[in-house]
Design an enzyme around this catalytic site. Sequence first.
Site, PDB file in Angstrom:
ATOM      1  N   VAL A 155       1.165  -1.208   0.176  1.00  0.00           N
ATOM      2  CA  VAL A 155       0.792   0.028  -0.159  1.00  0.00           C
ATOM      3  C   VAL A 155       1.194   1.739   0.178  1.00  0.00           C
ATOM      4  O   VAL A 155       0.505   2.342  -0.828  1.00  0.00           O
ATOM      5  CB  VAL A 155      -0.888   0.277   1.491  1.00  0.00           C
ATOM      6  CG1 VAL A 155      -1.510   1.034   0.988  1.00  0.00           C
ATOM      7  CG2 VAL A 155      -1.766  -0.946   0.667  1.00  0.00           C
ATOM      8  N   GLU A 156       2.047   0.856   0.877  1.00  0.00           N
ATOM      9  CA  GLU A 156       3.067   2.830   0.608  1.00  0.00           C
ATOM     10  C   GLU A 156       3.484   2.957  -0.270  1.00  0.00           C
ATOM     11  O   GLU A 156       3.657   4.041  -0.685  1.00  0.00           O
ATOM     12  CB  GLU A 156       3.903   1.834   2.294  1.00  0.00           C
ATOM     13  CG  GLU A 156       3.065   1.568   3.249  1.00  0.00           C
ATOM     14  CD  GLU A 156       3.027   4.007   4.118  1.00  0.00           C
ATOM     15  OE1 GLU A 156       2.688   4.660   3.463  1.00  0.00           O
ATOM     16  OE2 GLU A 156       1.617   3.599   4.583  1.00  0.00           O
TER      17      GLU A 156
END
Length: 381
Positions: A155-156
Amino acid sequence: MSDTCPMPDTLLRPPRSSLALTLASLVLASLVAWTAPAAARAPSKRPVADNTELTYAGRAEAMALADEIAQRHGLDAAWVRGHLAQARVLPAVQRLVMPAPAGTAKDWAAYRARFIEPRRVRLGAQFWREHAAWLRKAEQLYGVPAEIVVGIIGVETFYGRHMGGFRVLDALATLSLDFPSGRRDRSAFFREELGQLFVLAASEGLDPASLRGSYAGALGLPQFMPSSWNRYAVDFDGDGRVDLHNNVPDVIGSIAHYLAEFGWTRGLPTHFEVRPPEDATRRAELLAPDIVPSFTVQEFLDRQAWLPEAATEHTGLLALVELQNGKQAPSYVAGTSNFYTLTRYNWSSYYAMAVIELGAAVAQAVQSQAATAPLSAGRTH
């Protein structure tokens, strides 16, 4: 990851992959604001031209801030002054830090679709296979499952593919000294992070201007803010230095260490299925504490919420977490203390669910690939 500025779930722009980073995905709990001299404390309200060559050289408040940083952290004042004088004012950062337009509806289904999609799952499975030994070691040491660590990195930064292209020195200087009006002033937070950036650079022997990251100053695969790097990053492979840009073992260990420090409980699920009470008053009672676990299982049941049998064996507190779906009916989960811990990485229930569901999808892909590998290996062509 990562100390970041607390922002509400209303900031649901797509992070990193489309807009570098959003502050909604940059939220960590170490908000150590410090008191600077008056000249350094008040952010400048002067209009800034869209000119990335405009620097902080000659700005009295910038030099006062440099002196305060040097004094506070025991750094050479001339060194801090020299680097801060070369920092550039970035109007793009001022624009990106602004909240979404008023009236923008939250949409969990749309937010989820940005992350739980085939390419990200495929790259996550590849990442897991390549670093399985380090993921196992992190789980053994800190109790954080591999799917959570893999979900966060996916996600990051899309497994390192989108770590941000801003000079972090420029971004943090802009948000420290020229935080835009029109939203709650977070300049004190960014001043602390700017100081921590100089601490990081000094301790690692780095040029502060060489570090690149998000528009809010987050660094590396885990998108740690400088203060999180300094407090929670670990030399997981024992090579004598911490590198969150290129050293995957350090990244894995640092994320797991961060979550453990913020209360991750080994073996505890992040959430349970739930059907909230149909009665609006009872539902509102459960929603009032937001994502903070505040109710026992019995208190959920007393308010006529439905929980699965597995949840009835849970002895800790739960939170009723609402995920809005635009004009459609909201989704709900019953979050445990581990769900809350995930939101210490980023103060957003949408973010936490994206991490959980991406990690689960990647884990399933890894298991499926492992099950079919012997068949594939035995084929002749």
